[in-house]
Scaffold this motif. Structure first.
Motif, mmCIF file in Angstrom:
data_model
loop_
_atom_site.group_PDB
_atom_site.id
_atom_site.type_symbol
_atom_site.label_atom_id
_atom_site.label_comp_id
_atom_site.label_asym_id
_atom_site.label_seq_id
_atom_site.Cartn_x
_atom_site.Cartn_y
_atom_site.Cartn_z
ATOM 1 N N TRP A 42 0.806 -1.216 0.000
ATOM 2 C CA TRP A 42 0.000 0.000 0.000
ATOM 3 C C TRP A 42 0.847 1.277 0.000
ATOM 4 C CZ3 TRP A 42 1.015 2.761 4.375
ATOM 5 C CH2 TRP A 42 1.382 2.068 5.523
ATOM 6 N N THR A 43 2.128 1.134 -0.197
ATOM 7 C CA THR A 43 3.030 2.286 -0.250
ATOM 8 C C THR A 43 3.007 2.900 -1.649
ATOM 9 O OG1 THR A 43 4.450 1.301 1.417
ATOM 10 C CG2 THR A 43 5.430 3.009 0.057
ATOM 11 N N PRO A 44 2.963 4.228 -1.726
ATOM 12 C CA PRO A 44 3.009 4.876 -3.051
ATOM 13 C C PRO A 44 4.281 4.474 -3.805
ATOM 14 C CG PRO A 44 2.513 6.473 -1.319
ATOM 15 C CD PRO A 44 2.856 5.191 -0.637
ATOM 16 N N GLU A 45 4.167 4.431 -5.099
ATOM 17 C CA GLU A 45 5.283 4.015 -5.977
ATOM 18 C C GLU A 45 6.558 4.794 -5.680
ATOM 19 O OE1 GLU A 45 7.062 1.576 -8.525
ATOM 20 O OE2 GLU A 45 4.914 1.439 -8.185
ATOM 21 N N THR A 46 6.417 6.080 -5.367
ATOM 22 C CA THR A 46 7.603 6.930 -5.143
ATOM 23 C C THR A 46 8.401 6.507 -3.909
ATOM 24 O OG1 THR A 46 6.196 8.512 -3.965
ATOM 25 C CG2 THR A 46 6.636 8.955 -6.298
ATOM 26 N N ALA A 47 7.771 5.844 -2.968
ATOM 27 C CA ALA A 47 8.469 5.435 -1.742
ATOM 28 C C ALA A 47 8.899 3.965 -1.770
ATOM 29 C CB ALA A 47 7.578 5.685 -0.532
ATOM 30 N N ARG A 48 8.481 3.231 -2.774
ATOM 31 C CA ARG A 48 8.780 1.797 -2.807
ATOM 32 C C ARG A 48 10.269 1.491 -2.921
ATOM 33 N NH1 ARG A 48 3.850 -0.808 -6.293
ATOM 34 N NH2 ARG A 48 2.281 -0.390 -4.702
ATOM 35 N N ALA A 49 11.021 2.364 -3.535
ATOM 36 C CA ALA A 49 12.466 2.126 -3.665
ATOM 37 C C ALA A 49 13.111 2.000 -2.284
ATOM 38 C CB ALA A 49 13.127 3.241 -4.459
ATOM 39 N N HIS A 50 12.647 2.800 -1.334
ATOM 40 C CA HIS A 50 13.200 2.718 0.025
ATOM 41 C C HIS A 50 12.838 1.384 0.678
ATOM 42 C CE1 HIS A 50 14.516 6.850 -0.052
ATOM 43 N NE2 HIS A 50 13.314 7.205 -0.503
ATOM 44 N N LEU A 51 11.618 0.936 0.485
ATOM 45 C CA LEU A 51 11.211 -0.358 1.043
ATOM 46 C C LEU A 51 11.937 -1.504 0.349
ATOM 47 C CD1 LEU A 51 7.400 0.177 1.585
ATOM 48 C CD2 LEU A 51 9.157 -0.049 3.327
ATOM 49 N N ASP A 52 12.131 -1.372 -0.949
ATOM 50 C CA ASP A 52 12.877 -2.405 -1.673
ATOM 51 C C ASP A 52 14.299 -2.513 -1.141
ATOM 52 O OD1 ASP A 52 10.660 -2.995 -3.210
ATOM 53 O OD2 ASP A 52 11.331 -1.825 -4.942
ATOM 54 N N ALA A 53 14.910 -1.368 -0.834
ATOM 55 C CA ALA A 53 16.270 -1.373 -0.270
ATOM 56 C C ALA A 53 16.265 -2.029 1.107
ATOM 57 C CB ALA A 53 16.812 0.056 -0.196
ATOM 58 N N ALA A 54 15.238 -1.729 1.904
ATOM 59 C CA ALA A 54 15.140 -2.337 3.236
ATOM 60 C C ALA A 54 14.940 -3.847 3.119
ATOM 61 C CB ALA A 54 13.996 -1.696 4.021
#
Length: 79
Positions: A42-54
């Motif tokens: 449910w995270t906006p696309e713009t913030a997914r890169a940070h979650l992907d890194a985590a």
């Protein structure tokens, strides 16, 4: 003054404690990985890169933990 020599029972007890601690840490990381995956949905696309890194960092940590007992066993055999 000489250092006391660890008995086989001492070495095994220490190894068991390490395995237990590593197991607890791995379980914690798996929970974190699942929660990050849930949040990512449910995270906006713009913030997914940070979650992907985590998520990548958690996966790397889990890989290292799974390799740790094998690494220690190999070290102990060489001693």
């Amino acid at each position: 003054m000489s250092q006391p020599t660890a008995t086989p029972a001492d070495v095994e007890a220490s190894a068991a404690k390490d395995r237990h601690t590593l197991s607890e840490t791995a379980c914690d990381l798996i929970v974190i990985e699942h929660r990050l995956g849930d949040v990512r949905r449910w995270t906006p696309e713009t913030a997914r890169a940070h979650l992907d890194a985590a998520l990548s960092s958690v996966a790397t940590a889990l890989d290292a933990l799974h390799a740790e007992p094998t690494h220690r066993t190999t070290e102990q055999e060489q001693s």
